[in-house]
Design a protein around this motif. Structure first.
Motif, PDB file in Angstrom:
ATOM      1  N   ALA A 187       0.829  -1.208   0.000  1.00 11.79           N
ATOM      2  CA  ALA A 187       0.000   0.000   0.000  1.00 11.79           C
ATOM      3  C   ALA A 187       0.863   1.258   0.000  1.00 11.79           C
ATOM      4  CB  ALA A 187      -0.934  -0.008   1.208  1.00 11.79           C
ATOM      5  N   ASP A 242      -4.881   1.924   0.408  1.00 10.92           N
ATOM      6  CA  ASP A 242      -4.749   1.735   1.852  1.00 10.92           C
ATOM      7  C   ASP A 242      -4.744   0.240   2.116  1.00 10.92           C
ATOM      8  OD1 ASP A 242      -4.482   2.238   4.541  1.00 10.92           O
ATOM      9  OD2 ASP A 242      -6.259   3.535   4.676  1.00 10.92           O
ATOM     10  N   ILE A 298      -5.613  -3.120   4.810  1.00 10.84           N
ATOM     11  CA  ILE A 298      -6.526  -3.586   5.840  1.00 10.84           C
ATOM     12  C   ILE A 298      -6.052  -4.959   6.305  1.00 10.84           C
ATOM     13  CG2 ILE A 298      -8.109  -4.470   4.071  1.00 10.84           C
ATOM     14  CD1 ILE A 298     -10.407  -3.881   5.975  1.00 10.84           C
ATOM     15  N   LYS A 351      -4.469  -3.666  12.445  1.00  6.66           N
ATOM     16  CA  LYS A 351      -5.022  -2.309  12.441  1.00  6.66           C
ATOM     17  C   LYS A 351      -6.229  -2.244  13.359  1.00  6.66           C
ATOM     18  CE  LYS A 351      -3.480  -0.121   8.243  1.00  6.66           C
ATOM     19  NZ  LYS A 351      -3.875   0.902   7.258  1.00  6.66           N
ATOM     20  N   ARG A 353      -9.564   0.200  10.110  1.00  7.38           N
ATOM     21  CA  ARG A 353     -10.001  -0.739   9.077  1.00  7.38           C
ATOM     22  C   ARG A 353     -11.304  -0.261   8.440  1.00  7.38           C
ATOM     23  NH1 ARG A 353      -9.244  -6.535  12.148  1.00  7.38           N
ATOM     24  NH2 ARG A 353     -10.225  -7.342  10.258  1.00  7.38           N
ATOM     25  N   LYS A 388     -12.414   2.804   8.294  1.00  6.44           N
ATOM     26  CA  LYS A 388     -12.153   4.012   7.502  1.00  6.44           C
ATOM     27  C   LYS A 388     -11.611   3.647   6.127  1.00  6.44           C
ATOM     28  CE  LYS A 388      -9.484   8.317   7.454  1.00  6.44           C
ATOM     29  NZ  LYS A 388      -8.487   9.146   8.179  1.00  6.44           N
ATOM     30  N   ALA A 389     -10.653   2.700   6.090  1.00  7.27           N
ATOM     31  CA  ALA A 389     -10.088   2.275   4.808  1.00  7.27           C
ATOM     32  C   ALA A 389     -11.168   1.645   3.928  1.00  7.27           C
ATOM     33  CB  ALA A 389      -8.946   1.280   5.040  1.00  7.27           C
ATOM     34  N   ASN A 395     -13.507   4.384   2.581  1.00  4.30           N
ATOM     35  CA  ASN A 395     -12.841   5.135   1.509  1.00  4.30           C
ATOM     36  C   ASN A 395     -12.832   4.343   0.207  1.00  4.30           C
ATOM     37  OD1 ASN A 395     -12.281   7.373   3.103  1.00  4.30           O
ATOM     38  ND2 ASN A 395     -10.235   6.674   3.675  1.00  4.30           N
ATOM     39  N   LEU A 415      -7.503  -1.357  -2.495  1.00  9.72           N
ATOM     40  CA  LEU A 415      -7.448  -1.824  -1.116  1.00  9.72           C
ATOM     41  C   LEU A 415      -6.520  -3.034  -1.076  1.00  9.72           C
ATOM     42  CD1 LEU A 415      -8.773  -1.296   1.702  1.00  9.72           C
ATOM     43  CD2 LEU A 415     -10.375  -3.130   1.141  1.00  9.72           C
TER      44      LEU A 415
END
Length: 421
Positions: free
Chosen positions: A264, A275, A277, A281, A286, A288-289, A292, A301
């Motif tokens: 990433a 990002d 995951i 994390k 996680r 939020k990613a 997004n 991702l």
């Protein structure tokens, strides 16, 4: 069974109204086979991949039964329990229950690690209709006497093979031992290794077996290919693939958590929104990613196998295996992130010379030949053609006819109830 509709099941009115509002009228194969027996009180053993609609296959009967009950749940108890191996899958399952409840007064509670324990305890203290949990946090609350499971009358083990992979079989057996003896049970799994088969035998009573696709096969229209190249060249090739015009959203799989972070970070350095995951994390990072990725803020991702379970994001056009999985069955789970709901998808594996043995194992379980039989003397920089003559998986290239895209019966039809799992 081709003329079967959701109205044929006689589901409670709030559920049929919710299905109508969301445009669902035709059940998927797993739903068509599993809903009726569960409405009759039968246990279910379901063999189904992700993306086949299996969440609705167990959620709709449970909701129907719950709507027929009087009163409210006893404080500190749950009427129905769904066990999931990962936090992401549990969140998706709760979303499906809420969607299909159609505004009826059905309470749900998520019990997950990495989130507020206090909020979960407060919800449980009032009693809940549907408890969706990962095994570790649930046992933590049981041991602290924050919840009792002896009033659970409906229970589902989802993705049981992943429970096994993550070491949850013993905790699951302990949880099951606490449930109401006259419960109705369902177990769903993409594959059926011996230990999961044993769990099913001890857990289910005279179950109806439903299966929508052969084990370890690809159930969606996915164009698969592999490219043989030296490890250090993977970074540049990955950036080239995911920056192509045909790439709407892409999931990239790395073998380790550290590797996912590195991939990433390199994509961001190469000017590509990405990002990672994975299990190290925090839950909010996680989520939020994932948000997004859903909303298009980032196009890529990067995930590990465990973190990706339960992710159901629309419009994933590509899956790229930056590293091949240690277990070939995970390849099937990985590429099932694309090609969902009848759409086409592309899966590309970047294979270093020391990963060829892993690729051969993948080919054996999928029945797809992704590289020629001998790799000696091949030019590592050239994309490899499969035996049926398809060219390299260039995201910008015009696609050939669907000769080698698998189109098994397990994928969702337009107008059918897709699910998070």
């Amino acid at each position: 069974m081709t003329d079967l509709t959701f109205a044929s099941f006689g589901l409670a009115q709030p559920i049929t109204n919710a299905l109508a509002r969301t445009g669902f009228d035709t059940p998927t194969p797993i739903q068509a086979q599993a809903i009726g027996p569960q409405l009759e009180g039968r246990d279910i053993l379901g063999l189904a991949q992700t993306g086949t609609g299996k969440t609705a296959a167990f959620a709709l009967p449970i909701l129907h039964h719950l709507l027929g009950l009087q009163g409210r749940p006893t404080p500190g108890t749950a009427r129905a329990l769904v066990l999931a191996p990962t936090r992401e899958l549990a969140v998706q399952i709760q979303d499906e229950f809420r969607r299909f409840a159609g505004g009826a007064r059905i309470s749900t509670c998520l019990v997950l690690g990495g989130t507020s324990r206090g909020g979960q305890v407060r919800q449980l203290s009032r009693g809940v209709d549907v408890l969706i949990a990962t095994p570790g946090r649930l046992l933590d609350l049981v041991d602290d006497r924050k919840v009792r499971l002896d009033e659970v009358r409906w229970v589902v083990l989802d993705e049981a093979d992943r429970m096994l992979d993550m070491g949850f079989v013993k905790p699951v057996k302990r949880i099951v031992s606490m449930l109401h003896p006259r419960r109705q049970s369902a177990l769903f799994s993409a594959t059926m290794p011996e230990e999961v088969s044993g769990l099913a035998h001890s857990f289910l009573k005279d179950p109806v077996r439903v299966e929508v696709a052969p084990q370890s096969t690809v159930v969606t229209k996915i164009e698969q290919s592999a490219e043989l190249l030296e490890g250090p060249k993977k970074r540049a090739r990955l950036a080239q693939i995911v920056s192509g015009e045909g790439v709407e959203r892409a999931i990239v799989f790395a073998r380790t958590k550290r590797g996912a972070d590195r991939v990433a970070q390199n994509l961001v350095k190469d000017g590509i929104g990405a990002d990672a995951i994975h299990g190290n994390k925090a839950q909010n990072a996680r989520q939020k990613a994932l948000n997004n990725f859903k909303h298009g803020t980032i196009r890529v991702l990067v995930a590990t196998d465990i973190a990706a379970r339960g992710i159901d994001v629309k419009g994933i056009s590509h899956v790229v295996n930056f590293d091949l999985p240690d277990e070939p069955e995970n390849y099937v789970h990985r590429i099932g992130r694309t090609g969902r709901n009848g759409a086409d998808g592309i899966a590309i594996s970047l294979v270093a010379p020391d990963e060829v043995k892993k690729l051969r194992a993948v080919e054996r379980i999928t029945g797809e030949k992704l590289l020629p039989g001998s790799v000696q003397g091949e030019e590592s920089r050239k994309p490899q053609r499969n035996r049926r003559g398809n060219g390299p998986a260039n995201p910008n290239a015009k696609r050939r006819p669907n000769r080698r895209r698998r189109n098994a019966g397990g994928r969702n039809k337009p107008g059918s109830a897709s699910s998070a799992a």
